[in-house]
Motif scaffolding. Sequence first.
Motif, PDB file in Angstrom:
ATOM      1  N   GLU A 280       7.282  -5.160 -12.307  1.00  0.00           N
ATOM      2  CA  GLU A 280       6.019  -4.571 -11.863  1.00  0.00           C
ATOM      3  C   GLU A 280       4.917  -5.620 -11.752  1.00  0.00           C
ATOM      4  OE1 GLU A 280       5.239  -1.313 -14.482  1.00  0.00           O
ATOM      5  OE2 GLU A 280       6.521   0.060 -13.339  1.00  0.00           O
ATOM      6  N   GLU A 281       4.982  -6.638 -12.599  1.00  0.00           N
ATOM      7  CA  GLU A 281       4.000  -7.717 -12.513  1.00  0.00           C
ATOM      8  C   GLU A 281       4.186  -8.519 -11.225  1.00  0.00           C
ATOM      9  OE1 GLU A 281       2.285 -11.393 -15.285  1.00  0.00           O
ATOM     10  OE2 GLU A 281       4.269 -10.526 -15.660  1.00  0.00           O
ATOM     11  N   ILE A 282       5.445  -8.827 -10.896  1.00  0.00           N
ATOM     12  CA  ILE A 282       5.738  -9.554  -9.657  1.00  0.00           C
ATOM     13  C   ILE A 282       5.323  -8.718  -8.446  1.00  0.00           C
ATOM     14  CG2 ILE A 282       7.590 -10.434  -8.193  1.00  0.00           C
ATOM     15  CD1 ILE A 282       9.064 -11.236 -10.729  1.00  0.00           C
ATOM     16  N   LYS A 283       5.639  -7.425  -8.466  1.00  0.00           N
ATOM     17  CA  LYS A 283       5.297  -6.545  -7.349  1.00  0.00           C
ATOM     18  C   LYS A 283       3.785  -6.440  -7.172  1.00  0.00           C
ATOM     19  CE  LYS A 283       5.875  -2.101  -7.750  1.00  0.00           C
ATOM     20  NZ  LYS A 283       6.458  -0.738  -7.844  1.00  0.00           N
ATOM     21  N   ARG A 284       3.058  -6.544  -8.262  1.00  0.00           N
ATOM     22  CA  ARG A 284       1.606  -6.436  -8.202  1.00  0.00           C
ATOM     23  C   ARG A 284       0.964  -7.669  -7.577  1.00  0.00           C
ATOM     24  NH1 ARG A 284      -2.345  -6.085 -13.556  1.00  0.00           N
ATOM     25  NH2 ARG A 284      -4.350  -5.984 -12.427  1.00  0.00           N
ATOM     26  N   PHE A 285       1.507  -8.844  -7.849  1.00  0.00           N
ATOM     27  CA  PHE A 285       0.867 -10.079  -7.407  1.00  0.00           C
ATOM     28  C   PHE A 285       1.614 -10.799  -6.276  1.00  0.00           C
ATOM     29  CE2 PHE A 285      -0.563  -9.614 -11.848  1.00  0.00           C
ATOM     30  CZ  PHE A 285      -1.935  -9.613 -11.636  1.00  0.00           C
ATOM     31  N   VAL A 286       2.679 -10.217  -5.746  1.00  0.00           N
ATOM     32  CA  VAL A 286       3.476 -10.906  -4.729  1.00  0.00           C
ATOM     33  C   VAL A 286       2.626 -11.201  -3.490  1.00  0.00           C
ATOM     34  CG1 VAL A 286       4.353  -8.763  -3.676  1.00  0.00           C
ATOM     35  CG2 VAL A 286       5.671 -10.880  -3.478  1.00  0.00           C
ATOM     36  N   HIS A 287       2.757 -12.440  -2.955  1.00  0.00           N
ATOM     37  CA  HIS A 287       2.024 -12.881  -1.776  1.00  0.00           C
ATOM     38  C   HIS A 287       2.941 -13.778  -0.956  1.00  0.00           C
ATOM     39  CE1 HIS A 287      -2.039 -11.372  -2.033  1.00  0.00           C
ATOM     40  NE2 HIS A 287      -2.442 -12.242  -1.114  1.00  0.00           N
ATOM     41  N   PHE A 288       2.894 -13.659   0.362  1.00  0.00           N
ATOM     42  CA  PHE A 288       3.739 -14.478   1.233  1.00  0.00           C
ATOM     43  C   PHE A 288       2.943 -15.438   2.100  1.00  0.00           C
ATOM     44  CE2 PHE A 288       6.164 -10.511   0.585  1.00  0.00           C
ATOM     45  CZ  PHE A 288       7.310 -11.041   0.026  1.00  0.00           C
ATOM     46  N   ASN A 289       1.615 -15.260   2.158  1.00  0.00           N
ATOM     47  CA  ASN A 289       0.812 -16.108   3.034  1.00  0.00           C
ATOM     48  C   ASN A 289      -0.585 -16.303   2.430  1.00  0.00           C
ATOM     49  OD1 ASN A 289       0.406 -17.713   5.257  1.00  0.00           O
ATOM     50  ND2 ASN A 289       1.000 -16.147   6.745  1.00  0.00           N
ATOM     51  N   ASP A 290      -1.293 -17.293   2.951  1.00  0.00           N
ATOM     52  CA  ASP A 290      -2.632 -17.618   2.474  1.00  0.00           C
ATOM     53  C   ASP A 290      -3.655 -16.777   3.242  1.00  0.00           C
ATOM     54  OD1 ASP A 290      -4.971 -18.673   1.573  1.00  0.00           O
ATOM     55  OD2 ASP A 290      -4.533 -20.749   2.134  1.00  0.00           O
ATOM     56  N   ASN A 291      -4.287 -15.828   2.565  1.00  0.00           N
ATOM     57  CA  ASN A 291      -5.237 -14.939   3.229  1.00  0.00           C
ATOM     58  C   ASN A 291      -6.442 -15.661   3.815  1.00  0.00           C
ATOM     59  OD1 ASN A 291      -3.682 -12.702   2.692  1.00  0.00           O
ATOM     60  ND2 ASN A 291      -4.780 -12.141   0.832  1.00  0.00           N
ATOM     61  N   THR A 292      -6.782 -16.827   3.272  1.00  0.00           N
ATOM     62  CA  THR A 292      -7.949 -17.559   3.776  1.00  0.00           C
ATOM     63  C   THR A 292      -7.714 -18.113   5.184  1.00  0.00           C
ATOM     64  OG1 THR A 292      -7.185 -19.631   2.755  1.00  0.00           O
ATOM     65  CG2 THR A 292      -8.627 -18.198   1.444  1.00  0.00           C
ATOM     66  N   LYS A 293      -6.450 -18.194   5.605  1.00  0.00           N
ATOM     67  CA  LYS A 293      -6.125 -18.717   6.936  1.00  0.00           C
ATOM     68  C   LYS A 293      -5.954 -17.610   7.977  1.00  0.00           C
ATOM     69  CE  LYS A 293      -3.787 -22.805   5.098  1.00  0.00           C
ATOM     70  NZ  LYS A 293      -2.527 -23.593   5.061  1.00  0.00           N
ATOM     71  N   GLN A 294      -6.103 -16.373   7.552  1.00  0.00           N
ATOM     72  CA  GLN A 294      -5.945 -15.259   8.487  1.00  0.00           C
ATOM     73  C   GLN A 294      -7.145 -15.169   9.419  1.00  0.00           C
ATOM     74  OE1 GLN A 294      -5.449 -11.436   6.673  1.00  0.00           O
ATOM     75  NE2 GLN A 294      -4.595 -10.496   8.522  1.00  0.00           N
ATOM     76  N   GLN A 295      -6.872 -14.998  10.716  1.00  0.00           N
ATOM     77  CA  GLN A 295      -7.928 -14.895  11.714  1.00  0.00           C
ATOM     78  C   GLN A 295      -8.475 -13.475  11.774  1.00  0.00           C
ATOM     79  OE1 GLN A 295      -5.372 -16.454  14.885  1.00  0.00           O
ATOM     80  NE2 GLN A 295      -6.814 -18.143  15.125  1.00  0.00           N
ATOM     81  N   ASN A 296      -9.687 -13.346  12.269  1.00  0.00           N
ATOM     82  CA  ASN A 296     -10.302 -12.033  12.425  1.00  0.00           C
ATOM     83  C   ASN A 296      -9.684 -11.277  13.604  1.00  0.00           C
ATOM     84  OD1 ASN A 296     -12.126 -12.522  10.298  1.00  0.00           O
ATOM     85  ND2 ASN A 296     -13.516 -13.615  11.695  1.00  0.00           N
ATOM     86  N   ARG A 297      -9.855  -9.976  13.582  1.00  0.00           N
ATOM     87  CA  ARG A 297      -9.254  -9.128  14.614  1.00  0.00           C
ATOM     88  C   ARG A 297      -9.724  -9.489  16.018  1.00  0.00           C
ATOM     89  NH1 ARG A 297      -6.645  -4.475  12.873  1.00  0.00           N
ATOM     90  NH2 ARG A 297      -6.755  -4.118  10.633  1.00  0.00           N
ATOM     91  N   ASP A 298     -10.978  -9.901  16.155  1.00  0.00           N
ATOM     92  CA  ASP A 298     -11.520 -10.191  17.481  1.00  0.00           C
ATOM     93  C   ASP A 298     -11.250 -11.624  17.931  1.00  0.00           C
ATOM     94  OD1 ASP A 298     -13.101 -11.245  15.518  1.00  0.00           O
ATOM     95  OD2 ASP A 298     -15.018 -10.734  16.452  1.00  0.00           O
ATOM     96  N   GLU A 299     -10.550 -12.416  17.139  1.00  0.00           N
ATOM     97  CA  GLU A 299     -10.228 -13.794  17.501  1.00  0.00           C
ATOM     98  C   GLU A 299      -8.878 -13.868  18.189  1.00  0.00           C
ATOM     99  OE1 GLU A 299     -12.591 -16.153  13.901  1.00  0.00           O
ATOM    100  OE2 GLU A 299     -10.403 -16.041  13.911  1.00  0.00           O
ATOM    101  N   PRO A 300      -8.723 -14.784  19.158  1.00  0.00           N
ATOM    102  CA  PRO A 300      -7.417 -14.941  19.820  1.00  0.00           C
ATOM    103  C   PRO A 300      -6.363 -15.437  18.839  1.00  0.00           C
ATOM    104  CG  PRO A 300      -8.927 -16.713  20.448  1.00  0.00           C
ATOM    105  CD  PRO A 300      -9.737 -15.714  19.675  1.00  0.00           C
ATOM    106  N   GLY A 301      -5.146 -14.911  18.983  1.00  0.00           N
ATOM    107  CA  GLY A 301      -4.064 -15.308  18.089  1.00  0.00           C
ATOM    108  C   GLY A 301      -3.985 -14.505  16.818  1.00  0.00           C
ATOM    109  N   TYR A 302      -4.777 -13.433  16.723  1.00  0.00           N
ATOM    110  CA  TYR A 302      -4.743 -12.589  15.524  1.00  0.00           C
ATOM    111  C   TYR A 302      -3.362 -11.941  15.392  1.00  0.00           C
ATOM    112  CZ  TYR A 302      -5.483  -8.498  12.573  1.00  0.00           C
ATOM    113  OH  TYR A 302      -5.375  -7.535  11.595  1.00  0.00           O
TER     114      TYR A 302
END
Length: 258
Positions: A32-54
Motif C-alpha cells: 500500500e505504501e508503494i501504491k501510494r507513492f508510485v510515480h513513472f514520470n517527472d511532473n515538473t516536465k509535463q506541458q500544459n494542455r494548451d501547449e503543443p505536444g501535450y
Amino acid sequence: MSVAHLPSTRIYWSSTLRVTTITEAMTCNRFEEIKRFVHFNDNTKQQNRDEPGYDKLFKIRPFLEKVRERYLLVPKEEHLAVDEQIIPTKARSTLKQYNPKKPHKWGYKVFVLSGVSGFSYDFDFFSGPTNLQPYQPDLGASSNVVVKLTESVPRNQNYKVFFDNWFTGLPLLVYLSKEGILPLGTVRKNRVPDCEFPKESMMKKKGRGTIMERVARVDGVDVSVVSWYDNKIVTTVSTYVGSRPKEYRNIQQLYGRC
C-alpha cells in the motif's frame, strides 16, 4: 491480483483467503505504501494542455514504452491484424471512450496489432491524433494508426496485414505495398471512387456467392477490389490477392465447409 480476483486488497493477506504468491513477495503495508507513492514520470516536465505536444498519458508514458519494448522483441506471425479494443473502466477520465458496438461500451480505446493466435505484438492508446515519425506519410486519422503499428513489421518477408473498413483507404494500401507488406481490408464504397459495381438487387438475383472484381493500377501498384454477395454485399480491397482462384469454392461444395 489480476488472475485471482478478490473484493478487497487486504483480503490477499488475510488468514483465510491469503494468496501465498503475494504474501511471500511483500507485506500488505509495504504494498500500500508503494501504491501510494508510485510515480513513472517527472511532473515538473509535463506541458500544459494548451501547449503543443501535450500528452494525456505523460504520467505513465515511460511505463507504456517499457511494455512496448518487451512486446516488440517477440517474433511476429505471418498473418497480422490491426483493430481496436476497449479496456472497460468505470473511472472518471478524459481518455474514456464510448463505443456502442463493443461488449463493454465504456472504457479506454486501444489500437492493437495482433496475430491469428490472439497475441498482441504492439499497441497504441487512443489519446488524440496519432503521432507519426517525420519519415512516415500522413494518410488520415484512421490510416495513420495502421502506419504506426506496422512500423515494426519486417519488410519484404511475406507478412500480411488485415484491417476493417474504418482503417482502409487506397493511399494506405499503396504505402504498405511499397513498404513490402501485403495488405487486405474491407472497404467502404466511397473510398474506391470510379469503381462501379452492380446494385445489390442485381447481385441478389444471381444468388449467394456471386463475385465481381475490378482491378486498377494506382500509383504504380495493382489494386484488386472484390465485391462478394453473402447475406449482403461485402467489399474487400487488396494489392496481393483477388477473387482467384475459384477452385477452392468448388472443393467446399464437394466436401463441405471445414
